[in-house]
Write a protein that holds these residues in place. Sequence first.
Motif, PDB file in Angstrom:
ATOM      1  N   TRP A 151      -7.055   2.405  16.566  1.00 27.14           N
ATOM      2  CA  TRP A 151      -7.190   3.680  17.284  1.00 27.14           C
ATOM      3  C   TRP A 151      -6.803   4.853  16.381  1.00 27.14           C
ATOM      4  CZ3 TRP A 151      -3.226   7.141  18.397  1.00 27.14           C
ATOM      5  CH2 TRP A 151      -3.545   8.183  19.276  1.00 27.14           C
ATOM      6  N   LEU A 152      -5.707   4.695  15.647  1.00 27.52           N
ATOM      7  CA  LEU A 152      -5.253   5.762  14.760  1.00 27.52           C
ATOM      8  C   LEU A 152      -6.280   6.043  13.670  1.00 27.52           C
ATOM      9  CD1 LEU A 152      -2.934   7.689  14.019  1.00 27.52           C
ATOM     10  CD2 LEU A 152      -1.967   5.845  12.623  1.00 27.52           C
ATOM     11  N   SER A 153      -6.888   4.991  13.123  1.00 30.07           N
ATOM     12  CA  SER A 153      -7.861   5.184  12.048  1.00 30.07           C
ATOM     13  C   SER A 153      -9.106   5.917  12.535  1.00 30.07           C
ATOM     14  CB  SER A 153      -8.263   3.834  11.440  1.00 30.07           C
ATOM     15  OG  SER A 153      -9.191   3.146  12.259  1.00 30.07           O
ATOM     16  N   ASP A 154      -9.445   5.760  13.823  1.00 31.70           N
ATOM     17  CA  ASP A 154     -10.591   6.470  14.381  1.00 31.70           C
ATOM     18  C   ASP A 154     -10.336   7.965  14.483  1.00 31.70           C
ATOM     19  OD1 ASP A 154     -12.221   4.260  14.651  1.00 31.70           O
ATOM     20  OD2 ASP A 154     -11.595   3.843  16.710  1.00 31.70           O
ATOM     21  N   ARG A 155      -9.070   8.354  14.433  1.00 24.85           N
ATOM     22  CA  ARG A 155      -8.712   9.760  14.556  1.00 24.85           C
ATOM     23  C   ARG A 155      -8.341  10.417  13.235  1.00 24.85           C
ATOM     24  NH1 ARG A 155      -9.067   7.199  18.685  1.00 24.85           N
ATOM     25  NH2 ARG A 155      -9.349   8.087  20.777  1.00 24.85           N
ATOM     26  N   VAL A 156      -7.687   9.688  12.375  1.00 26.88           N
ATOM     27  CA  VAL A 156      -7.273  10.293  11.101  1.00 26.88           C
ATOM     28  C   VAL A 156      -8.090   9.783   9.927  1.00 26.88           C
ATOM     29  CG1 VAL A 156      -4.935  10.577  11.981  1.00 26.88           C
ATOM     30  CG2 VAL A 156      -5.486   8.575  10.586  1.00 26.88           C
ATOM     31  N   GLY A 157      -8.875   8.723  10.137  1.00 29.50           N
ATOM     32  CA  GLY A 157      -9.666   8.157   9.054  1.00 29.50           C
ATOM     33  C   GLY A 157      -9.114   6.838   8.580  1.00 29.50           C
ATOM     34  N   ARG A 158      -9.961   6.090   7.885  1.00 27.81           N
ATOM     35  CA  ARG A 158      -9.543   4.781   7.369  1.00 27.81           C
ATOM     36  C   ARG A 158      -8.661   4.934   6.128  1.00 27.81           C
ATOM     37  NH1 ARG A 158     -12.093   3.866  12.027  1.00 27.81           N
ATOM     38  NH2 ARG A 158     -14.344   3.567  11.847  1.00 27.81           N
ATOM     39  N   LYS A 159      -9.040   5.879   5.287  1.00 31.29           N
ATOM     40  CA  LYS A 159      -8.381   6.015   3.984  1.00 31.29           C
ATOM     41  C   LYS A 159      -6.871   6.258   4.084  1.00 31.29           C
ATOM     42  CE  LYS A 159      -9.083   8.350  -0.462  1.00 31.29           C
ATOM     43  NZ  LYS A 159      -9.977   9.244  -1.228  1.00 31.29           N
ATOM     44  N   PRO A 160      -6.397   7.146   4.986  1.00 27.88           N
ATOM     45  CA  PRO A 160      -4.944   7.345   5.075  1.00 27.88           C
ATOM     46  C   PRO A 160      -4.170   6.073   5.406  1.00 27.88           C
ATOM     47  CG  PRO A 160      -6.097   9.142   6.162  1.00 27.88           C
ATOM     48  CD  PRO A 160      -7.137   8.108   5.833  1.00 27.88           C
ATOM     49  N   LEU A 161      -4.744   5.209   6.272  1.00 27.43           N
ATOM     50  CA  LEU A 161      -4.046   3.972   6.607  1.00 27.43           C
ATOM     51  C   LEU A 161      -4.009   3.026   5.415  1.00 27.43           C
ATOM     52  CD1 LEU A 161      -4.455   5.080   9.540  1.00 27.43           C
ATOM     53  CD2 LEU A 161      -4.632   2.682  10.243  1.00 27.43           C
ATOM     54  N   LEU A 162      -5.112   2.943   4.678  1.00 29.22           N
ATOM     55  CA  LEU A 162      -5.127   2.085   3.501  1.00 29.22           C
ATOM     56  C   LEU A 162      -4.143   2.581   2.449  1.00 29.22           C
ATOM     57  CD1 LEU A 162      -8.979   1.464   3.135  1.00 29.22           C
ATOM     58  CD2 LEU A 162      -7.241  -0.229   3.790  1.00 29.22           C
ATOM     59  N   ILE A 163      -4.112   3.894   2.250  1.00 31.27           N
ATOM     60  CA  ILE A 163      -3.178   4.464   1.275  1.00 31.27           C
ATOM     61  C   ILE A 163      -1.736   4.233   1.727  1.00 31.27           C
ATOM     62  CG2 ILE A 163      -2.342   6.620   0.264  1.00 31.27           C
ATOM     63  CD1 ILE A 163      -5.247   7.595   0.237  1.00 31.27           C
ATOM     64  N   GLY A 164      -1.494   4.387   3.040  1.00 27.47           N
ATOM     65  CA  GLY A 164      -0.150   4.128   3.562  1.00 27.47           C
ATOM     66  C   GLY A 164       0.288   2.701   3.288  1.00 27.47           C
ATOM     67  N   PHE A 165      -0.619   1.740   3.520  1.00 31.27           N
ATOM     68  CA  PHE A 165      -0.307   0.354   3.195  1.00 31.27           C
ATOM     69  C   PHE A 165      -0.042   0.201   1.704  1.00 31.27           C
ATOM     70  CE2 PHE A 165      -2.626  -3.246   1.178  1.00 31.27           C
ATOM     71  CZ  PHE A 165      -1.597  -4.186   1.280  1.00 31.27           C
ATOM     72  N   GLY A 166      -0.898   0.803   0.872  1.00 34.86           N
ATOM     73  CA  GLY A 166      -0.759   0.654  -0.571  1.00 34.86           C
ATOM     74  C   GLY A 166       0.566   1.177  -1.094  1.00 34.86           C
ATOM     75  N   VAL A 167       0.944   2.362  -0.650  1.00 36.52           N
ATOM     76  CA  VAL A 167       2.191   2.962  -1.126  1.00 36.52           C
ATOM     77  C   VAL A 167       3.397   2.182  -0.606  1.00 36.52           C
ATOM     78  CG1 VAL A 167       3.656   5.019  -1.017  1.00 36.52           C
ATOM     79  CG2 VAL A 167       1.190   5.266  -1.368  1.00 36.52           C
ATOM     80  N   ALA A 168       3.414   1.907   0.702  1.00 41.37           N
ATOM     81  CA  ALA A 168       4.560   1.196   1.278  1.00 41.37           C
ATOM     82  C   ALA A 168       4.654  -0.230   0.740  1.00 41.37           C
ATOM     83  CB  ALA A 168       4.445   1.185   2.804  1.00 41.37           C
ATOM     84  N   GLY A 169       3.504  -0.905   0.616  1.00 37.75           N
ATOM     85  CA  GLY A 169       3.529  -2.260   0.098  1.00 37.75           C
ATOM     86  C   GLY A 169       4.003  -2.334  -1.340  1.00 37.75           C
ATOM     87  N   MET A 170       3.572  -1.369  -2.130  1.00 37.93           N
ATOM     88  CA  MET A 170       3.937  -1.354  -3.543  1.00 37.93           C
ATOM     89  C   MET A 170       5.451  -1.166  -3.720  1.00 37.93           C
ATOM     90  SD  MET A 170       2.397   1.097  -6.548  1.00 37.93           S
ATOM     91  CE  MET A 170       2.927   2.612  -5.726  1.00 37.93           C
ATOM     92  N   PHE A 171       6.042  -0.294  -2.910  1.00 33.82           N
ATOM     93  CA  PHE A 171       7.460   0.030  -3.089  1.00 33.82           C
ATOM     94  C   PHE A 171       8.413  -0.828  -2.245  1.00 33.82           C
ATOM     95  CE2 PHE A 171       5.594   4.114  -4.514  1.00 33.82           C
ATOM     96  CZ  PHE A 171       6.202   4.185  -5.764  1.00 33.82           C
ATOM     97  N   CYS A 172       7.927  -1.436  -1.168  1.00 36.09           N
ATOM     98  CA  CYS A 172       8.826  -2.129  -0.246  1.00 36.09           C
ATOM     99  C   CYS A 172       8.800  -3.648  -0.351  1.00 36.09           C
ATOM    100  CB  CYS A 172       8.507  -1.722   1.192  1.00 36.09           C
ATOM    101  SG  CYS A 172       8.803   0.017   1.544  1.00 36.09           S
ATOM    102  N   THR A 173       7.779  -4.215  -0.965  1.00 37.81           N
ATOM    103  CA  THR A 173       7.677  -5.674  -1.008  1.00 37.81           C
ATOM    104  C   THR A 173       8.870  -6.319  -1.709  1.00 37.81           C
ATOM    105  OG1 THR A 173       5.263  -5.670  -0.910  1.00 37.81           O
ATOM    106  CG2 THR A 173       6.310  -7.612  -1.866  1.00 37.81           C
ATOM    107  N   VAL A 174       9.205  -5.839  -2.878  1.00 44.71           N
ATOM    108  CA  VAL A 174      10.338  -6.421  -3.628  1.00 44.71           C
ATOM    109  C   VAL A 174      11.637  -6.280  -2.853  1.00 44.71           C
ATOM    110  CG1 VAL A 174      11.709  -6.298  -5.738  1.00 44.71           C
ATOM    111  CG2 VAL A 174       9.212  -6.151  -5.866  1.00 44.71           C
ATOM    112  N   PRO A 175      11.976  -5.100  -2.325  1.00 45.33           N
ATOM    113  CA  PRO A 175      13.221  -4.993  -1.543  1.00 45.33           C
ATOM    114  C   PRO A 175      13.245  -5.882  -0.310  1.00 45.33           C
ATOM    115  CG  PRO A 175      12.466  -2.811  -2.198  1.00 45.33           C
ATOM    116  CD  PRO A 175      11.371  -3.771  -2.560  1.00 45.33           C
ATOM    117  N   ILE A 176      12.105  -6.023   0.383  1.00 43.42           N
ATOM    118  CA  ILE A 176      12.079  -6.845   1.593  1.00 43.42           C
ATOM    119  C   ILE A 176      12.341  -8.313   1.260  1.00 43.42           C
ATOM    120  CG2 ILE A 176      10.548  -7.807   3.362  1.00 43.42           C
ATOM    121  CD1 ILE A 176       9.350  -5.009   3.669  1.00 43.42           C
ATOM    122  N   PHE A 177      11.619  -8.842   0.275  1.00 40.00           N
ATOM    123  CA  PHE A 177      11.821 -10.250  -0.083  1.00 40.00           C
ATOM    124  C   PHE A 177      13.210 -10.481  -0.662  1.00 40.00           C
ATOM    125  CE2 PHE A 177       7.222 -10.821   0.304  1.00 40.00           C
ATOM    126  CZ  PHE A 177       7.145 -12.127   0.775  1.00 40.00           C
TER     127      PHE A 177
END
Length: 215
Positions: free
Chosen positions: A74-100
């Motif tokens: 629903w959010l992607s239909d309103r703000v676009g697909r790209k912001p969600l993908l970028i959000g995943f990319g940035v958060a995944g890149m910086f948070c994966t190591v700390p989480i594991f």
Amino acid sequence: HRPPSSGLALMRHHPKEVGVVVGLTAGGTLAFYAYSTYMQKFLVNSAGFGRETATGIMAAALFVFMLLQPVAGWLSDRVGRKPLLIGFGVAGMFCTVPIFTALESVTTSFQAFLLVLGALVIVTGYTAINAVVKAELFPANIRALGVALPYAIANAVFGGTAEYVALSFKKFGFESGFYWYISGMIALSLIVYLSMSETRVGTKRGLHTGAVPLP
């Protein structure tokens, strides 16, 4: 006259889009397999939980993850697909190591649940919309093949080998190398997300005029 739907026609007429599908899938599918399928084994082997406890943690986290998918769509239909993908990319890149890393020394199942859920929330930016993003890259006559073939390749190479790679790092005494591997692959996919066009443009009301151009 539209070209026939074949692997040869796909590579001849849509090579950029094929590359985009592989690139955006690589980090996303690896993260999904690592955060979900492999995570239960990680909770047992590395975090020290019993099998039943680990199963309960994953069941609870995946249930919430399931509920998040339509919300992200629903959010992607309103703000676009790209912001969600970028959000995943940035958060995944910086948070994966700390989480594991935090999961290695977690002391309660609730803490583990929160950390696993955090990882799944991050990858929701990919899982909830990746199929429609890929579909929106191709015209209708070759859409199914355009999505399926490069996705299958990337999914097999990166997602399908996630557990093998993880256990290999653990076997050689460098388990954290797997965390950095995930982060690195997400970073490579992030480059694709940043460079690709917004696929939602031109697909409103379900219309599609052709493949979305890349800058």
